[in-house]
Motif scaffolding. Structure first.
Motif, PDB file in Angstrom:
ATOM      1  N   THR A   1       0.887  -1.439  -0.208  1.00  0.00           N
ATOM      2  CA  THR A   1       0.134   0.175  -0.224  1.00  0.00           C
ATOM      3  C   THR A   1       1.004   1.202  -0.497  1.00  0.00           C
ATOM      4  N   TRP A   2       2.147   1.057   0.570  1.00  0.00           N
ATOM      5  CA  TRP A   2       2.857   2.577   0.606  1.00  0.00           C
ATOM      6  C   TRP A   2       3.879   2.710  -0.453  1.00  0.00           C
TER       7      TRP A   2
ATOM      8  N   ASP B   1       3.049  -5.155   5.354  1.00  0.00           N
ATOM      9  CA  ASP B   1       1.913  -3.840   5.411  1.00  0.00           C
ATOM     10  C   ASP B   1       1.570  -4.627   6.304  1.00  0.00           C
TER      11      ASP B   1
ATOM     12  N   SER C   1      -4.301  -1.564   6.641  1.00  0.00           N
ATOM     13  CA  SER C   1      -4.099  -1.222   6.053  1.00  0.00           C
ATOM     14  C   SER C   1      -4.296  -1.609   4.899  1.00  0.00           C
TER      15      SER C   1
END
Length: 160
Positions: A56-57, A90, A94
């Motif tokens: 996700t990042w 992750d 999230s």
């Protein structure tokens, strides 16, 4: 100091000695999908598997995931290729929030530590896309983000 050097040497040696190449047998894995279903590599035997690693990042991952969603939506139950995304390094919260916010419905598993699936596949950067053939061997791999055209070319031989 000597122990630290030996540890670094061991990590480097194992990283390079386990690098997967085209034609290598794909490492088996068992993961739980975000919907609670458990799958392993053997569940895809007889079909091609598009295995995609993301987070996700990760900016490039976030940019290409809409294309992955379109690809997944284009598949039918009779398609000779299946899609599985593995979110690495992750948290479940999230990942679930990100999937819901972006209305992504493709099957996703979490490899929170990076050791469950990513490490055996020698994933050192993301995104990474791998195609595993029906016999369980690595057929293709791309490290880095794919443009829509590159994704189309990556899967064109496997889409009905």
């Amino acid at each position: 100091m000597k122990k630290t050097f030996l540890a670094i040497l061991f990590i480097c040696f194992t990283t390079f000695s386990f690098a997967l190449e085209i034609g290598d047998k794909a490492p088996n894995f068992k993961v739980e999908l975000s919907d609670g279903k458990k799958v392993s590599l053997s569940d895809y035997k007889g079909k091609y598997l598009f295995l995609h690693f993301w987070a996700t990042w990760c900016g490039p991952c976030r940019k290409e995931l809409p294309e992955m969603q379109q690809f997944y939506q284009s598949l039918s139950p009779s398609s000779k290729i299946q899609f599985l995304a593995v979110c690495i390094s992750d948290t479940k919260k999230s990942m679930d929030s990100f999937m819901k916010k972006n209305k992504f419905t493709f099957p996703t598993a979490l490899d929170e530590s990076g050791f469950l699936v990513a490490f055996p596949y020698d994933v050192q950067a993301i995104p990474v896309s791998i195609i595993i053939n029906p016999e369980g061997k690595i057929e293709k791999q791309v490290i880095g983000m794919m443009s829509p055209k590159a994704l189309e070319n990556f899967v064109k031989d496997y889409v009905n």
